[in-house]
Design a protein around this motif. Structure first.
Motif, PDB file in Angstrom:
ATOM      1  N   LYS A  18      -5.478   4.377   0.737  1.00  0.00           N
ATOM      2  CA  LYS A  18      -5.034   4.673  -0.609  1.00  0.00           C
ATOM      3  C   LYS A  18      -5.736   5.878  -1.191  1.00  0.00           C
ATOM      4  CE  LYS A  18      -5.956   1.233  -2.960  1.00  0.00           C
ATOM      5  NZ  LYS A  18      -6.238   0.664  -4.281  1.00  0.00           N
ATOM      6  N   TYR A  35       0.823  -1.206   0.000  1.00  0.00           N
ATOM      7  CA  TYR A  35       0.000   0.000   0.000  1.00  0.00           C
ATOM      8  C   TYR A  35       0.857   1.255   0.000  1.00  0.00           C
ATOM      9  CZ  TYR A  35      -3.662  -3.275   0.845  1.00  0.00           C
ATOM     10  OH  TYR A  35      -4.512  -4.316   0.715  1.00  0.00           O
ATOM     11  N   HIS A  57      -6.690  -0.263   2.581  1.00  0.00           N
ATOM     12  CA  HIS A  57      -7.289   0.057   1.304  1.00  0.00           C
ATOM     13  C   HIS A  57      -7.818   1.482   1.284  1.00  0.00           C
ATOM     14  CE1 HIS A  57      -9.823  -0.646  -2.269  1.00  0.00           C
ATOM     15  NE2 HIS A  57      -8.862  -1.503  -2.538  1.00  0.00           N
ATOM     16  N   GLN A  58      -8.479   1.848   2.373  1.00  0.00           N
ATOM     17  CA  GLN A  58      -9.027   3.201   2.410  1.00  0.00           C
ATOM     18  C   GLN A  58      -7.926   4.243   2.471  1.00  0.00           C
ATOM     19  OE1 GLN A  58     -11.909   3.457   5.529  1.00  0.00           O
ATOM     20  NE2 GLN A  58     -12.925   1.649   4.739  1.00  0.00           N
ATOM     21  N   ASP A  83      -6.257  -4.500  -4.578  1.00  0.00           N
ATOM     22  CA  ASP A  83      -7.490  -4.922  -3.908  1.00  0.00           C
ATOM     23  C   ASP A  83      -7.235  -6.112  -3.002  1.00  0.00           C
ATOM     24  OD1 ASP A  83      -9.128  -2.994  -4.985  1.00  0.00           O
ATOM     25  OD2 ASP A  83      -9.263  -4.096  -6.882  1.00  0.00           O
ATOM     26  N   ASP A  84      -6.234  -6.908  -3.349  1.00  0.00           N
ATOM     27  CA  ASP A  84      -6.012  -8.122  -2.583  1.00  0.00           C
ATOM     28  C   ASP A  84      -4.567  -8.598  -2.781  1.00  0.00           C
ATOM     29  OD1 ASP A  84      -6.258 -10.335  -1.126  1.00  0.00           O
ATOM     30  OD2 ASP A  84      -7.809 -11.306  -2.320  1.00  0.00           O
ATOM     31  N   ASN A 110      -1.448  -6.190  -6.566  1.00  0.00           N
ATOM     32  CA  ASN A 110      -2.884  -6.101  -6.787  1.00  0.00           C
ATOM     33  C   ASN A 110      -3.469  -5.377  -5.588  1.00  0.00           C
ATOM     34  OD1 ASN A 110      -5.612  -6.485  -6.876  1.00  0.00           O
ATOM     35  ND2 ASN A 110      -5.520  -8.720  -6.619  1.00  0.00           N
ATOM     36  N   LYS A 132     -11.905  -8.203   2.072  1.00  0.00           N
ATOM     37  CA  LYS A 132     -11.727  -6.770   1.892  1.00  0.00           C
ATOM     38  C   LYS A 132     -10.704  -6.262   2.890  1.00  0.00           C
ATOM     39  CE  LYS A 132     -16.380  -5.755   0.215  1.00  0.00           C
ATOM     40  NZ  LYS A 132     -17.325  -6.775   0.703  1.00  0.00           N
ATOM     41  N   TYR A 133      -9.792  -5.443   2.399  1.00  0.00           N
ATOM     42  CA  TYR A 133      -8.773  -4.881   3.288  1.00  0.00           C
ATOM     43  C   TYR A 133      -9.222  -3.474   3.639  1.00  0.00           C
ATOM     44  CZ  TYR A 133      -5.838  -8.601   1.448  1.00  0.00           C
ATOM     45  OH  TYR A 133      -5.326  -9.802   1.085  1.00  0.00           O
ATOM     46  N   TYR A 134     -10.116  -3.380   4.609  1.00  0.00           N
ATOM     47  CA  TYR A 134     -10.735  -2.077   4.833  1.00  0.00           C
ATOM     48  C   TYR A 134      -9.736  -0.964   5.024  1.00  0.00           C
ATOM     49  CZ  TYR A 134     -15.200  -4.252   5.302  1.00  0.00           C
ATOM     50  OH  TYR A 134     -16.334  -4.930   5.036  1.00  0.00           O
TER      51      TYR A 134
END
Lengths: 140, 508, 87
Positions: free
Chosen positions: B504, B400, B501-502, B488-489, B486, B496-498
């Protein structure tokens, strides 16, 4: 609670607490026994300074860097330091007490085996701390 | 985490930014840099102790300076800033706020660390990280000692500012729809550790000023020749730094609380017991400071009180271990690198804790006090638990931050080598302590037991050193040339990698 | 809950009372000095017995969990949270 039973966790915590209680009680008891100084123990005055140990017997004789004691007799160390803090340690007899400037700490033991033992400093005290040793001679 | 490295920005834009992910990146880079500097000193120390006598370090003064700066660096310039790095990235997201509560204060807290670190490294003081008077007051050579005092002062202020920011962000800036009990455990860990900092640090801050004026000869707070008491310093010091242990370990456990459920494909077993254990730990952590001082001539009663206070911290720590194992029970775990580091960290956390319970037993102190047992014990915490949790978490954040994937094989080799090395070094040091080897020594008696165990320890340390070099290569190479992740995963877990991910998306 | 409290208090009585008894009923030392070394090292070995037993249980459980619930285990099956992809 997030919908499921937490009983296993509380039982586990109870077991942990029981074990800790046992350890605590056992340690308390041993400390009590070990700290009880016999009244007839002979006093040895120990002074630590950078970077050697001085010992003074009850009769006023002084020794530097070595200490001669008799087997089977109880001794009480009165430990202090002159310049910075040290820690008086005879590891083979599990004797350990800090030498603090301006304080008199005591610890006692009764050597049960004749021989030579190392006395060392356990508290960091500067340049030659690693080499601040003395020898204990336990005689018959 | 705005894909900091994938979309290159001019460096000044990151440096002068107050955005929480930018400050988080700065914290990360700086703390890892200091990790390698402090680690290099450790390797020097171990090389010196490979054999009795003088090896590579000519004199004991240099050696004393090295272990002082080693300890100070890794605690104040690696562990604490790395925790702040993770907190900066994740706390605002976890409480659903746009940034930290005080972004400028946040940047100031970060920028206080480089001058603090510079003072410590340029001074290179010799009085160990305890800086106990009277040695530190009358005997330690200046200006190194004074620079150390100022450096720590600055780092302490930085730590307090950072903590205020975390507490306010979590308690005041939390989204109104989000009850405190639903705030993820990683953010909870920052709430508890920050509250500990706010209560604990002032006493050391006071002690530092008193030490400085003692050194200047103006006062005699800790100088018995002037009616002072050196033991008072030790109380003030440990009142800060025993709780500080929890300040270090709680965020690391929080990081494991993020990683373990993710790679187990199950939610955490019990959020509430995790919160409960954090809160209990941060309160009980204040009842045990003088167990570091059993040997200073405390009375039987005092010793008993602090033994009970110390033992009281164990159930809460044990609850975390239970929570982790219960989370993994019935899971479908993928042992990617972050997960391996976390599980290894839990195993070593237990060993360190068991040693801690033994340490609390007061008669045992006559054997272990200031011996290598203590060195082995607390390194199992700082290296085995906290650094393991932190390194695992850096692997977790890596895709990330950089937009690229690290090399998984190298990551696993890194873990396995470090784990073996850690066990070799720190378990052996426990035994070395039982044989009576004092800590902070430049040289030791040439007994065969001492020599063989010191050699095992030194070899283990070199294994850790080699694995860390591999890690550095992996990070540098992969951030520039690694496979695109990737986003998303990255680990192919399917969920889901809350939080990462957020991070980002700039406007969460 | 009430039953648990009763149970716990019975356990407490059973464990704590004999211990207190043991501690205080000790006869006065009969001339011979206690062996400081033996007392402290005995305590150490007792504590290590506990530590290594507990350690074996905890690490054993951890190792078993890690071995059994890895995704490559033949009997591994998706957790119930995986359907929604949320956990």
């Amino acid at each position: 609670m997030s919908g499921h039973s937490n009983w296993p966790e509380w039982i586990y915590v109870a077991v942990v607490i029981c074990l800790l209680t046992y350890v605590g009680a056992e340690a308390w008891n041993v400390e009590r026994i070990v700290e009880h100084t016999p009244a007839e123990a002979e006093v040895i005055k120990v002074t630590g300074q950078q970077w050697f140990w001085t010992f003074e017997h009850e009769d006023g004789t002084k020794e530097v860097g070595e200490l001669h004691l008799k087997k089977g007799k109880p001794y009480k160390f009165e430990i202090t330091a002159k310049d910075v803090n040290h820690s008086f340690n005879i590891h083979d007899y599990v004797v350990l007490q800090d030498a603090i400037v301006g304080r008199l700490n005591t610890v006692w033991f009764a050597p049960d085996k004749a021989g030579e033992y190392t006395i060392q400093c356990r508290e960091y005290c500067g340049l030659l701390h690693y080499n601040m040793r003395a020898t204990l001679y336990v005689e018959e | 985490m705005v894909l900091e490295l994938a979309k290159p920005r001019p460096i000044w834009q990151i440096m002068f930014s107050t955005h929480h992910t930018d400050v988080g990146l700065l914290y990360t880079i700086m703390s890892i840099a200091f990790f390698f500097l402090g680690g290099a000193l450790a390797l020097g120390i171990r090389a010196e102790l490979f054999l009795p006598g003088s090896q590579i370090i000519g004199d004991s003064m240099t050696f004393n300076r090295m272990f002082t700066v080693h300890g100070t660096t890794l605690i104040f310039l690696f562990l604490l800033p790395f925790a702040s790095a993770v907190g900066n990235y994740f706390v605002p997201i976890m409480v659903r706020y746009k940034d930290m509560a005080y972004p400028k204060l946040n940047a100031i807290a970060f920028w206080m660390i480089p001058p603090g670190g510079a003072l410590i490294w340029l001074g290179f003081a010799d009085f160990s990280w305890y800086a106990t008077p009277p040695y530190s007051a009358i005997s330690a050579p200046g200006p190194a000692a004074d620079m150390w005092i100022f450096g720590l002062k600055i780092l302490g202020v930085s730590s307090v500012l950072g903590s205020i920011n975390f507490v306010v962000t979590i308690l005041k800036c939390k989204h109104p729809d989000l009850p405190l009990s639903k705030v993820p455990l990683l953010a909870w860990s920052f709430l508890s550790s920050s509250l500990i900092v706010l209560v604990a640090i002032p006493s050391f801050a006071a002690a530092l000023v008193m030490l400085l004026t003692d050194r200047l000869g103006v006062t005699g707070f800790f100088d018995p020749a002037k009616g002072g008491d050196p033991i008072a310093y030790q109380h003030l010091f440990w009142f800060t730094f025993h709780p500080e242990v929890y300040v270090l370990v709680i965020p690391a456990i929080g990081m494991m609380y993020e990683i373990i459920p993710r790679f187990s494909r199950r939610p955490i077993f019990s959020q509430s017991s995790g919160i409960f254990a954090f809160v209990v730990l941060s309160i009980v952590g204040f009842s045990s400071w003088a167990h570091h001082m059993y040997a200073t001539g405390m009375s039987f009663t005092e010793k008993t009180v602090f033994m009970v206070g110390t033992l009281a911290a164990a159930p809460a720590s044990a609850m975390h271990v239970f929570n982790f194992i219960a989370t993994m029970w019935g899971a479908r775990m993928r042992f990617a690198t972050p997960m391996m580091w976390s599980v290894g960290g839990i195993a070593l956390f237990f060993s360190a804790g068991a040693g801690g319970v033994a340490n609390a037993a007061m008669p045992f102190d006559f054997i272990t006090h200031d011996s290598y047992w203590v060195v082995g014990h607390f390194h199992l915490f700082v290296m085995g638990t906290i650094a393991f949790g932190s390194i695992g978490f850096l692997y977790y954040m890596f895709p990330y931050i950089t937009g690229r994937m690290y090399n998984e094989t190298m990551g696993k080799i890194h873990f396995i080598m470090s784990f073996i090395g850690t066990v070799m070094v720190f378990f052996t040091q426990h035994v070395l302590g039982l044989y009576g080897m004092p800590r902070r020594v430049f040289d030791y008696m040439p007994l065969p037991e001492y020599i063989i165990m010191n050699q095992i320890t030194s070899v283990g340390a070199m294994i850790i050193g080699a694995s860390m070099a591999l890690w550095l290569f992996n990070m540098l190479y992969s951030s520039a040339k690694g496979k695109e992740a990737n986003m998303d995963d990255p680990w192919g877990l399917g969920g889901k990698y809350y939080y990462p991910h957020q991070a980002k998306t700039p406007h969460h | 809950m009430a039953r648990a409290i009763v149970l716990m208090s019975i356990l407490t009585v059973l464990v704590i009372l004999p211990m207190i008894h043991l501690v205080f009923a000790e006869p006065a030392e009969a001339g011979q000095y206690i062996n400081r070394k033996a007392e402290i090292w005995n305590l150490f070995f007792k504590m290590m017995t506990i530590a290594f037993t507990v350690g074996a249980v905890v690490s054993g459980t951890l190792i078993w969990v890690v071995w059994r619930f890895r995704e490559s285990h033949p009997k591994a099956k998706p957790t119930k949270y995986e359907e929604k992809g949320e956990w």
